[in-house]
Design a protein around this motif. Structure first.
Motif, short mmCIF file in Angstrom:
data_model
loop_
_atom_site.label_atom_id
_atom_site.label_comp_id
_atom_site.label_asym_id
_atom_site.label_seq_id
_atom_site.Cartn_x
_atom_site.Cartn_y
_atom_site.Cartn_z
N ILE A 54 -12.07 -5.44 9.40
CA ILE A 54 -10.61 -5.36 9.38
C ILE A 54 -10.15 -4.06 10.04
CG2 ILE A 54 -10.45 -6.75 7.28
CD1 ILE A 54 -9.78 -4.17 5.76
N SER A 55 -8.94 -4.06 10.52
CA SER A 55 -8.40 -2.89 11.21
C SER A 55 -7.81 -1.91 10.20
CB SER A 55 -7.31 -3.31 12.20
OG SER A 55 -6.18 -3.79 11.50
N ILE A 56 -7.62 -0.67 10.66
CA ILE A 56 -6.97 0.34 9.82
C ILE A 56 -5.54 -0.08 9.50
CG2 ILE A 56 -6.07 2.69 9.83
CD1 ILE A 56 -8.99 2.62 9.20
N ASP A 57 -4.87 -0.69 10.47
CA ASP A 57 -3.50 -1.17 10.24
C ASP A 57 -3.48 -2.21 9.12
OD1 ASP A 57 -2.44 0.42 12.27
OD2 ASP A 57 -2.79 -1.10 13.80
N GLN A 58 -4.44 -3.12 9.16
CA GLN A 58 -4.50 -4.16 8.14
C GLN A 58 -4.82 -3.57 6.78
OE1 GLN A 58 -4.02 -7.77 8.58
NE2 GLN A 58 -3.70 -7.32 6.41
N TYR A 59 -5.76 -2.61 6.77
CA TYR A 59 -6.12 -1.96 5.51
C TYR A 59 -4.92 -1.25 4.90
CZ TYR A 59 -7.97 1.52 2.30
OH TYR A 59 -8.18 2.31 1.20
N LEU A 60 -4.19 -0.48 5.72
CA LEU A 60 -3.03 0.24 5.23
C LEU A 60 -1.97 -0.72 4.72
CD1 LEU A 60 -1.59 2.98 4.91
CD2 LEU A 60 -0.74 2.73 7.25
N ALA A 61 -1.76 -1.80 5.44
CA ALA A 61 -0.77 -2.79 5.02
C ALA A 61 -1.15 -3.42 3.68
CB ALA A 61 -0.64 -3.87 6.10
N ASP A 62 -2.43 -3.72 3.52
CA ASP A 62 -2.89 -4.36 2.28
C ASP A 62 -2.78 -3.41 1.09
OD1 ASP A 62 -3.49 -6.63 3.70
OD2 ASP A 62 -5.64 -6.22 3.86
N VAL A 63 -3.17 -2.15 1.29
CA VAL A 63 -3.19 -1.18 0.19
C VAL A 63 -1.78 -0.77 -0.22
CG1 VAL A 63 -3.84 1.18 -0.44
CG2 VAL A 63 -5.49 -0.30 0.71
N LYS A 64 -0.92 -0.56 0.76
CA LYS A 64 0.43 -0.07 0.49
C LYS A 64 1.47 -1.17 0.33
CE LYS A 64 -0.64 4.34 0.88
NZ LYS A 64 -0.56 5.27 -0.28
N GLY A 65 1.10 -2.40 0.65
CA GLY A 65 2.06 -3.49 0.56
C GLY A 65 3.04 -3.50 1.72
N PHE A 66 2.63 -2.91 2.85
CA PHE A 66 3.48 -2.89 4.03
C PHE A 66 3.25 -4.13 4.87
CE2 PHE A 66 2.83 2.00 4.10
CZ PHE A 66 3.81 2.16 3.15
N SER A 67 4.13 -4.34 5.84
CA SER A 67 3.87 -5.32 6.89
C SER A 67 2.94 -4.66 7.91
CB SER A 67 5.17 -5.73 7.58
OG SER A 67 5.71 -4.65 8.31
N ILE A 68 2.25 -5.46 8.69
CA ILE A 68 1.38 -4.92 9.74
C ILE A 68 2.18 -4.08 10.72
CG2 ILE A 68 0.02 -5.55 11.77
CD1 ILE A 68 -1.62 -5.84 9.38
N ASP A 69 3.37 -4.54 11.07
CA ASP A 69 4.20 -3.80 12.03
C ASP A 69 4.56 -2.41 11.50
OD1 ASP A 69 4.15 -5.80 13.89
OD2 ASP A 69 6.07 -6.69 13.29
N HIS A 70 4.89 -2.35 10.21
CA HIS A 70 5.25 -1.06 9.63
C HIS A 70 4.03 -0.13 9.59
CE1 HIS A 70 7.49 1.90 7.44
NE2 HIS A 70 6.74 1.79 6.35
#
Length: 235
Positions: A54-70
């Motif tokens: 998985i990408s860092i963007d995806q990991y951050l989105a999953d952990v923080k509850g963000f959208s991928i774009d954010h």
């Protein structure tokens, strides 16, 4: 020498930026040769599972509850901050990886007087080169590059020889009330939290060093002159 202790995590983007800004401040500090820098371990997410899929963007989105774009916007902002101090961040290449092995490797390097070199190459490996800093072969490669024995690196990591040292650093951070990194402790008196601007580091270094000098005055010798040879070769 006056000690500066720096708690950081390899996967922390602000830690690499903070490292550069601190180095800029130290480079312009008139007493830099009197400063001893020691890097300390900290884990932002000790339960992170290494997952190159998985990408860092995806990991951050999953952990923080963000959208991928954010998540991408946040990482792009940090990338711009890094560029301002001459660093290249390639988040599209970064590998989601637990940092415990990297910290153990860093302690081994510190034992051989190469702690600062190891810290620099770990950050570069993670943020610029897209290497898996949890992978033993990768850490062996990094160790060899700074002159460490490859077999020692591998056996050290396999045996978890420095696990207690990593945990001790983390426990010390908790004792000091450190809740985020980077965190700089100067002369065991002054704490600087975050990737502060260079002038903040400069001012705190000067304040801490001035007090350290007062606490550790150079001995005043009463000299009885006699025949001797000087540094210029005159005898």
């Amino acid at each position: 020498m006056m000690k500066v202790e720096i708690w950081s995590d390899v996967m922390c983007p602000f830690c690499y930026i903070g490292k550069r800004r601190f180095e800029q401040a130290l480079e312009g500090f008139g007493h830099c040769k009197d400063i001893e820098v020691e890097w300390k371990s900290f884990q932002l997410n000790p339960n992170m599972v290494t997952n190159p899929a998985i990408s860092i963007d995806q990991y951050l989105a999953d952990v923080k509850g963000f959208s991928i774009d954010h998540a991408k916007q946040l990482n792009n902002h940090v990338t711009q901050m890094a560029a301002e101090v001459g660093l290249t961040y390639n988040f599209d290449k970064s590998v989601v990886a637990n940092s415990f092995n990297a910290h153990s490797y860093s302690h081994l390097a510190k034992k051989h007087g190469k702690g600062i070199e190891a810290e620099e190459q770990l950050f570069k490996a993670y943020f610029t080169d897209g290497k898996n800093i949890d992978d033993l072969d990768t850490l062996v490669e990094l160790g060899s590059a700074i002159g460490l024995d490859a077999d020692e690196v591998l056996q050290t990591l396999k045996s978890n020889a420095f696990a207690d040292e990593v945990k001790r650093d983390i426990a010390e951070a908790q004792y000091l009330g450190i809740q985020g990194v980077p965190f700089f402790v100067m002369n065991n008196k002054y704490g600087v939290s975050g990737a502060q601007a260079v002038p903040v580091f400069e001012q705190t270094l000067q304040k801490a060093y001035t007090e350290w000098q007062q606490e550790n005055p150079k001995p005043q010798l009463e000299i009885i002159e006699g025949d001797s040879c000087g540094l210029d070769g005159d005898c």
